[in-house]
Design a protein around this motif. Structure first.
Motif, PDB file in Angstrom:
ATOM      1  N   CYS A 180       1.070  -1.349   0.033  1.00 31.99           N
ATOM      2  CA  CYS A 180       0.117   0.178   0.021  1.00 31.99           C
ATOM      3  C   CYS A 180       1.054   1.231  -0.059  1.00 31.99           C
ATOM      4  N   VAL A 181       1.955   1.242   0.695  1.00 29.90           N
ATOM      5  CA  VAL A 181       2.586   2.739   0.835  1.00 29.90           C
ATOM      6  C   VAL A 181       3.372   2.742  -1.146  1.00 29.90           C
ATOM      7  N   ALA A 182       3.648   1.918  -1.220  1.00 30.41           N
ATOM      8  CA  ALA A 182       4.034   1.416  -2.337  1.00 30.41           C
ATOM      9  C   ALA A 182       2.871   2.634  -3.952  1.00 30.41           C
ATOM     10  N   VAL A 183       1.555   1.788  -3.504  1.00 26.64           N
ATOM     11  CA  VAL A 183       1.202   2.403  -4.202  1.00 26.64           C
ATOM     12  C   VAL A 183       0.780   3.629  -3.789  1.00 26.64           C
TER      13      VAL A 183
ATOM     14  N   ALA B 229       1.087   6.014   9.065  1.00 28.67           N
ATOM     15  CA  ALA B 229       1.904   4.535   8.214  1.00 28.67           C
ATOM     16  C   ALA B 229       1.410   4.809   6.615  1.00 28.67           C
ATOM     17  N   LEU B 230       0.119   5.306   6.427  1.00 27.57           N
ATOM     18  CA  LEU B 230       0.042   5.183   5.053  1.00 27.57           C
ATOM     19  C   LEU B 230      -0.855   6.930   4.310  1.00 27.57           C
ATOM     20  N   TRP B 231      -0.351   7.525   5.273  1.00 28.39           N
ATOM     21  CA  TRP B 231       0.415   8.603   4.130  1.00 28.39           C
ATOM     22  C   TRP B 231       1.368   9.662   3.970  1.00 28.39           C
ATOM     23  N   LEU B 232       2.135   9.532   5.443  1.00 27.37           N
ATOM     24  CA  LEU B 232       2.719  10.327   5.533  1.00 27.37           C
ATOM     25  C   LEU B 232       4.475   9.274   5.518  1.00 27.37           C
ATOM     26  N   LEU B 233       3.899   8.516   5.976  1.00 28.97           N
ATOM     27  CA  LEU B 233       5.610   6.981   5.258  1.00 28.97           C
ATOM     28  C   LEU B 233       5.342   6.632   3.952  1.00 28.97           C
ATOM     29  N   PRO B 234       3.839   6.823   2.651  1.00 35.01           N
ATOM     30  CA  PRO B 234       4.565   6.967   1.531  1.00 35.01           C
ATOM     31  C   PRO B 234       5.193   8.587   1.389  1.00 35.01           C
ATOM     32  N   LEU B 235       5.075   9.372   1.515  1.00 33.67           N
ATOM     33  CA  LEU B 235       5.226  11.255   1.037  1.00 33.67           C
ATOM     34  C   LEU B 235       6.559  10.841   1.094  1.00 33.67           C
ATOM     35  N   ALA B 236       6.936  10.374   2.265  1.00 38.62           N
ATOM     36  CA  ALA B 236       8.394  10.422   2.976  1.00 38.62           C
ATOM     37  C   ALA B 236       9.786   9.521   1.950  1.00 38.62           C
TER      38      ALA B 236
ATOM     39  N   TRP C 294       8.602   6.157  -0.325  1.00 37.51           N
ATOM     40  CA  TRP C 294       8.500   5.910  -2.380  1.00 37.51           C
ATOM     41  C   TRP C 294       8.390   6.969  -2.921  1.00 37.51           C
ATOM     42  N   PHE C 295       7.398   8.106  -2.367  1.00 30.56           N
ATOM     43  CA  PHE C 295       7.592   9.592  -3.160  1.00 30.56           C
ATOM     44  C   PHE C 295       8.463  10.058  -3.816  1.00 30.56           C
ATOM     45  N   PRO C 296       9.822  10.578  -2.898  1.00 26.87           N
ATOM     46  CA  PRO C 296      10.303  11.636  -3.418  1.00 26.87           C
ATOM     47  C   PRO C 296      11.158   9.785  -4.538  1.00 26.87           C
ATOM     48  N   MET C 297      11.350   8.549  -4.102  1.00 27.30           N
ATOM     49  CA  MET C 297      12.468   7.520  -5.164  1.00 27.30           C
ATOM     50  C   MET C 297      11.588   7.156  -6.033  1.00 27.30           C
ATOM     51  N   VAL C 298      10.154   7.090  -6.694  1.00 32.06           N
ATOM     52  CA  VAL C 298      10.115   7.873  -7.911  1.00 32.06           C
ATOM     53  C   VAL C 298       9.571   8.765  -8.585  1.00 32.06           C
ATOM     54  N   THR C 299       9.959  10.257  -7.932  1.00 29.90           N
ATOM     55  CA  THR C 299      10.706  10.728  -8.274  1.00 29.90           C
ATOM     56  C   THR C 299      11.489  11.047  -8.439  1.00 29.90           C
ATOM     57  N   ARG C 300      12.338  10.688  -8.155  1.00 29.13           N
ATOM     58  CA  ARG C 300      13.830  10.742  -8.372  1.00 29.13           C
ATOM     59  C   ARG C 300      14.046   9.634 -10.097  1.00 29.13           C
ATOM     60  N   LEU C 301      13.233   9.179 -10.005  1.00 22.99           N
ATOM     61  CA  LEU C 301      13.343   7.750 -11.365  1.00 22.99           C
ATOM     62  C   LEU C 301      12.394   8.647 -12.305  1.00 22.99           C
ATOM     63  N   ARG C 302      11.495   9.134 -12.080  1.00 20.81           N
ATOM     64  CA  ARG C 302      10.876  10.034 -13.156  1.00 20.81           C
ATOM     65  C   ARG C 302      11.478  10.800 -13.330  1.00 20.81           C
ATOM     66  N   ASN C 303      12.483  11.628 -12.689  1.00 17.41           N
ATOM     67  CA  ASN C 303      13.537  12.649 -13.017  1.00 17.41           C
ATOM     68  C   ASN C 303      14.639  12.204 -14.302  1.00 17.41           C
TER      69      ASN C 303
ATOM     70  N   ILE D 268       5.769   2.870 -10.816  1.00 18.25           N
ATOM     71  CA  ILE D 268       6.516   3.913 -10.861  1.00 18.25           C
ATOM     72  C   ILE D 268       6.273   5.392 -11.720  1.00 18.25           C
ATOM     73  N   ALA D 269       5.305   5.049 -12.909  1.00 15.79           N
ATOM     74  CA  ALA D 269       4.737   6.447 -13.899  1.00 15.79           C
ATOM     75  C   ALA D 269       3.582   6.019 -14.136  1.00 15.79           C
ATOM     76  N   PRO D 270       2.747   6.375 -13.504  1.00 15.97           N
ATOM     77  CA  PRO D 270       0.803   6.982 -13.372  1.00 15.97           C
ATOM     78  C   PRO D 270       0.451   7.864 -14.339  1.00 15.97           C
ATOM     79  N   TYR D 271      -0.339   7.716 -15.377  1.00 16.20           N
ATOM     80  CA  TYR D 271      -0.706   8.274 -15.767  1.00 16.20           C
ATOM     81  C   TYR D 271      -0.253   9.049 -17.147  1.00 16.20           C
ATOM     82  N   TRP D 272       0.486   8.519 -17.390  1.00 19.99           N
ATOM     83  CA  TRP D 272       0.967   8.723 -19.280  1.00 19.99           C
ATOM     84  C   TRP D 272       2.754   9.392 -18.987  1.00 19.99           C
ATOM     85  N   VAL D 273       2.814   9.764 -17.563  1.00 23.47           N
ATOM     86  CA  VAL D 273       3.640  10.327 -17.561  1.00 23.47           C
ATOM     87  C   VAL D 273       5.605  10.314 -18.081  1.00 23.47           C
ATOM     88  N   ASN D 274       5.605   8.518 -19.184  1.00 26.06           N
ATOM     89  CA  ASN D 274       6.377   8.362 -18.971  1.00 26.06           C
ATOM     90  C   ASN D 274       6.949   8.849 -20.916  1.00 26.06           C
TER      91      ASN D 274
END
Length: 311
Positions: free
Chosen positions: A57-60, A207-214, A216-225, A256-262
């Protein structure tokens, strides 16, 4: 300061061929925002009911937090609604603010990125210029993300003037936009915490908002960049190579890449085409001889392998 090279729709398409890419359905943008929040709520509910699923759930949720940032990006181009006021309300309050950003601050910064893509004046150049790096360097970056160090740097250390530097990819101008958006972010997150407490599951906010934000979100943002601009030869000179498109499998779109960001190469070619039309635009551009020169990667693992190929 020269702007990045451009192409015109008429360089590739007849007026009839281009018309479908100009039209926008009024309901699609708001529906995407609704979809993003629905996925977040369903994943939160799953984590509350079955705590064993919390890591998934954290990853999603972290990926959909990136989805909110992507929809904010769509709003920066006026793509969420043909009604400018609705576009900006959705993009700011339902997409940007919950993840700590600001649409009014992000829009001029991002349009500058488009104007000077991969030129010396590009505010995002610091995100792609260091690559390729070694595998060890990339691993350290991802570890910083997943352990909350990047989040702490961007949300706490940025507030101290001494830590603000354009040389730090974690505190680049995009992160600085986030760092200046403190009060609305705290207000909305206080509301989310209050809603979780009223529902009797106060811990779910952490557990299910702040933890993902701190994490998984930075990690997939980096992968996107990395995937969008790193290690693309000729990106400063050829508009068809200003960015990379990455073919994403179903699991990459989910985590990793929702909403056609790829489809980023197509977005840089024609930035006002709505994100949901980018797959069709990709096929249309690739069918032209000029489109064969675009940078297209076979998945995010292939991009990371190239970005970490330095000995």
């Amino acid at each position: 300061m020269p702007a990045a090279p451009r192409v015109r729709p008429t360089d590739l398409f007849t007026p009839d061929e281009w018309t479908p890419f100009q039209t926008r359905a009024a309901w699609v943008g708001p529906l995407l925002v609704l979809h993003c929040w629905a996925v977040i709520l369903l994943a939160t509910l799953a984590g509350v009911l079955w705590p064993i699923l919390i890591p998934i759930c954290v990853a999603v949720i972290g990926t959909r937090q990136l989805g909110l940032a992507i929809l904010m990006h769509e709003a920066a181009h006026g793509g969420l609604s043909s009604n400018r006021r609705l576009n900006d309300v959705l993009g700011h309050w339902l997409c940007a603010v919950p993840v700590g950003a600001s649409l009014p601050l992000y829009r001029p910064y991002h349009l500058s990125h488009h104007k000077y893509a991969q030129q010396a004046e590009d505010p995002d150049l610091v995100l792609s210029a260091p690559f390729p790096v070694t595998r060890a360097s990339l691993r350290r970056k991802i570890i910083r993300d997943l352990t909350g160090q990047t989040f702490f740097k961007q949300r706490v250390l940025y507030l101290f003037e001494a830590f603000r530097t354009g040389r730090d990819e974690d505190i680049a101008e995009g992160a600085a936009v986030t760092g200046r958006s403190v009060a609305p972010f705290l207000l909305v997150n206080a509301a989310l915490l209050a809603a979780a407490a009223l529902a009797g599951v106060w811990w779910a906010y952490f557990a299910l908002w702040l933890l993902p934000l701190a994490t998984w979100f930075p990690m997939v943002t980096r992968l996107r960049n990395i995937a969008e601009h790193a290690c693309v030869e000729g990106s400063a000179d050829d508009p068809f190579r200003a960015a990379r498109t990455t073919r994403a499998s179903w699991w990459e779109r989910a985590f990793i890449a929702p909403y056609w960001v790829n489809f980023h190469a197509e977005h840089h070619l024609f930035m006002h085409v709505p994100c949901w039309k980018l797959p069709a635009l990709h096929r249309a551009v690739r069918a032209r001889p000029q489109g064969q020169g675009m940078e297209v990667a076979d998945g995010y693992l292939a991009v990371l392998a190239r970005a970490s190929a330095k000995a």
